[in-house]
Each structure stands twice: as C-alpha cells, then as structure tokens.
Design an enzyme around this catalytic site. Structure first.
Site, short mmCIF file in Angstrom:
data_model
loop_
_atom_site.label_atom_id
_atom_site.label_comp_id
_atom_site.label_asym_id
_atom_site.label_seq_id
_atom_site.Cartn_x
_atom_site.Cartn_y
_atom_site.Cartn_z
N PRO A 17 0.78 -1.23 0.00
CA PRO A 17 0.00 0.00 0.00
C PRO A 17 0.82 1.29 0.00
O PRO A 17 1.89 1.36 0.62
CB PRO A 17 -0.83 -0.10 1.29
CG PRO A 17 -0.09 -1.08 2.14
CD PRO A 17 0.53 -2.05 1.20
N ASN A 18 0.29 2.26 -0.71
CA ASN A 18 0.83 3.63 -0.81
C ASN A 18 2.09 3.73 -1.68
O ASN A 18 2.57 4.83 -1.94
CB ASN A 18 1.11 4.24 0.58
CG ASN A 18 -0.14 4.30 1.44
OD1 ASN A 18 -1.15 4.85 0.99
ND2 ASN A 18 -0.11 3.72 2.61
N ARG A 25 5.35 10.90 -2.66
CA ARG A 25 5.12 10.57 -1.26
C ARG A 25 6.41 10.71 -0.44
O ARG A 25 7.38 9.98 -0.66
CB ARG A 25 4.64 9.11 -1.17
CG ARG A 25 4.48 8.60 0.24
CD ARG A 25 4.31 7.10 0.26
NE ARG A 25 4.18 6.63 1.64
CZ ARG A 25 4.39 5.39 2.02
NH1 ARG A 25 4.74 4.46 1.14
NH2 ARG A 25 4.25 5.06 3.28
N TYR A 30 11.42 8.31 0.91
CA TYR A 30 11.28 7.23 -0.08
C TYR A 30 11.90 7.53 -1.45
O TYR A 30 11.86 6.68 -2.33
CB TYR A 30 9.79 6.89 -0.24
CG TYR A 30 9.15 6.42 1.05
CD1 TYR A 30 9.59 5.25 1.67
CD2 TYR A 30 8.14 7.16 1.67
CE1 TYR A 30 9.04 4.82 2.87
CE2 TYR A 30 7.58 6.73 2.87
CZ TYR A 30 8.03 5.57 3.46
OH TYR A 30 7.48 5.14 4.65
N ASN A 82 7.93 -5.69 -1.32
CA ASN A 82 7.93 -4.62 -0.32
C ASN A 82 6.50 -4.57 0.22
O ASN A 82 5.63 -3.99 -0.41
CB ASN A 82 8.32 -3.28 -0.94
CG ASN A 82 8.37 -2.17 0.11
OD1 ASN A 82 7.90 -2.34 1.24
ND2 ASN A 82 8.93 -1.03 -0.27
N ALA A 85 3.33 -0.86 4.61
CA ALA A 85 2.83 -0.83 5.99
C ALA A 85 2.36 -2.20 6.47
O ALA A 85 2.36 -2.47 7.68
CB ALA A 85 1.71 0.19 6.12
N GLU A 106 12.66 -9.59 1.00
CA GLU A 106 11.88 -8.46 1.52
C GLU A 106 12.69 -7.18 1.29
O GLU A 106 13.87 -7.12 1.67
CB GLU A 106 11.64 -8.69 3.02
CG GLU A 106 10.95 -7.54 3.73
CD GLU A 106 10.82 -7.80 5.25
OE1 GLU A 106 11.07 -8.95 5.71
OE2 GLU A 106 10.50 -6.84 5.97
N HIS A 108 12.80 -2.85 1.55
CA HIS A 108 12.24 -1.58 2.01
C HIS A 108 13.12 -0.46 1.50
O HIS A 108 14.36 -0.57 1.56
CB HIS A 108 12.17 -1.51 3.53
CG HIS A 108 11.32 -2.58 4.12
ND1 HIS A 108 9.95 -2.52 4.09
CD2 HIS A 108 11.65 -3.77 4.70
CE1 HIS A 108 9.46 -3.62 4.64
NE2 HIS A 108 10.47 -4.39 5.00
N ARG A 115 13.79 3.82 12.18
CA ARG A 115 12.59 4.67 12.21
C ARG A 115 11.77 4.41 13.49
O ARG A 115 12.29 3.88 14.46
CB ARG A 115 11.80 4.43 10.93
CG ARG A 115 12.60 4.82 9.67
CD ARG A 115 11.79 4.69 8.42
NE ARG A 115 10.64 5.62 8.42
CZ ARG A 115 9.66 5.56 7.54
NH1 ARG A 115 9.69 4.66 6.57
NH2 ARG A 115 8.65 6.42 7.60
C1 DQA Z 1 8.39 0.86 3.59
C2 DQA Z 1 8.51 1.10 5.10
C3 DQA Z 1 7.16 0.92 5.79
O1 DQA Z 1 7.27 1.15 7.20
C4 DQA Z 1 6.15 1.92 5.24
O2 DQA Z 1 4.88 1.71 5.81
C5 DQA Z 1 6.08 1.91 3.75
C6 DQA Z 1 7.31 1.72 2.97
C7 DQA Z 1 9.70 1.19 2.86
O3 DQA Z 1 9.81 0.80 1.69
O4 DQA Z 1 10.58 1.83 3.42
O5 DQA Z 1 5.02 2.13 3.16
O6 DQA Z 1 8.10 -0.52 3.38
#
Ligand code: DQA
Length: 151
Positions: A17-18, A25, A30, A82, A85, A106, A108, A115
C-alpha cells in the site's frame, strides 16, 4: 548426451500500500523515483538477463494475498516484495507467502530499523531469504541481481 534446456526464471515483484504514490510521497524518506520508473528499470534488467518479470501493486491486503496465491499457477520462481505498511501488521500476507512456499526477498526503501519503533517489527523477515532495507530504489535492483545470479 542429453542437453537440458535452460529454464527461464519467472520473477514477481510485489509492492504494498501507498507505494503507487512513490515520487511524490515523502520523497525525503522514499526518494524521487516513481513506481513506474522502478518497475521499468527492473523489467529491463530482467529482460536483458533473459528472465521474465511481472510487477504488481495494490493498496488492498486481499488483492495482495490473491496475487501471491496466483504465483503458483503462473509458475513464479521467486518473489521480491515490499509489503510497505503491511510489513508491520499483516499475518495474513505472511501466511500467504508461507503457503505458496516460494523463496522471497523483503525490500524496504527506507531503513525500517532506524525509524519509529512500530516499523522495526516485520512479520516477514524470518521467512525471507534476505532483507534489504534503507538502500532506496537500489534495494530492488540488488535483490533482482541476486535472484538472477542464483541457480
Ligand atoms: C516501507 C517502510 C514501511 O514502514 C512503510 O509503511 C512503507 C514503505 C519502505 O519501503 O521503506 O510504506 O516498506
């Protein structure tokens, strides 16, 4: 002597998501690259190496789970994910990866361990082959490079 054909690697990249908002964003966290740019870069690297790569993004946990299930039918060999959240909340998504038993990395963009404390727990890392966190969009490329080199 029988010559075995070299199997084409089938790689699936999943974005949670997002991540569709990448580029605009919170770029200080990011980066500036859009999701489309990231996906196109990965597709080129995979294609040049003779592999197949599909990308999928969803803001819905249900759709992400269904896409992971579909990985069995479309003969995916490897997943780069990825979970965004959902990393910190989704036992259902974790269970989907455990169910299909496909190796995954995985990724990120940010360093989740540097964080907020709620981001420092991942429901995926202990099942993952490896975790790349904090290297921005390069993290996806490094994960892909590993998958391409792996036998
Ligand atoms: C994320 C880190 C997560 O905590 C966050 O909710 C994201 C992106 C990252 O790529 O750094 O949406 O997965």
């Amino acid at each position: 002597m029988r010559i075995e054909p070299i199997a084409t690697k089938n790689i699936l990249v999943i974005h949670g998501p997002n991540l569709n908002l990448l580029g605009t964003r919170e770029p200080e966290i990011y980066g500036n690259m859009t999701l489309d740019e990231i996906n196109r870069t990965l597709l080129k690297i995979a294609t040049d190496a003779g592999a197949k790569l599909a990308s999928f993004q969803s803001n819905s946990e249900t759709e992400l789970i269904s896409r992971i299930h579909q990985a069995i039918e479309d003969k995916t060999d490897f997943i780069i994910i990825n979970p965004a959240a959902y990393t910190h909340s989704s036992i259902a998504l974790r269970d989907a990866l455990a169910a299909v038993k496909l190796p995954f990395i995985e990724v990120h963009l940010s360093n989740i361990f540097a964080r907020e404390s709620f981001r420092q727990k991942s429901y995926f890392s202990d099942l993952a082959l490896g975790v790349i966190s904090g290297l921005g969009n390069k993290g996806y490329e490094l994960a892909l490079e590993y998958v391409l080199k792996m036998r």
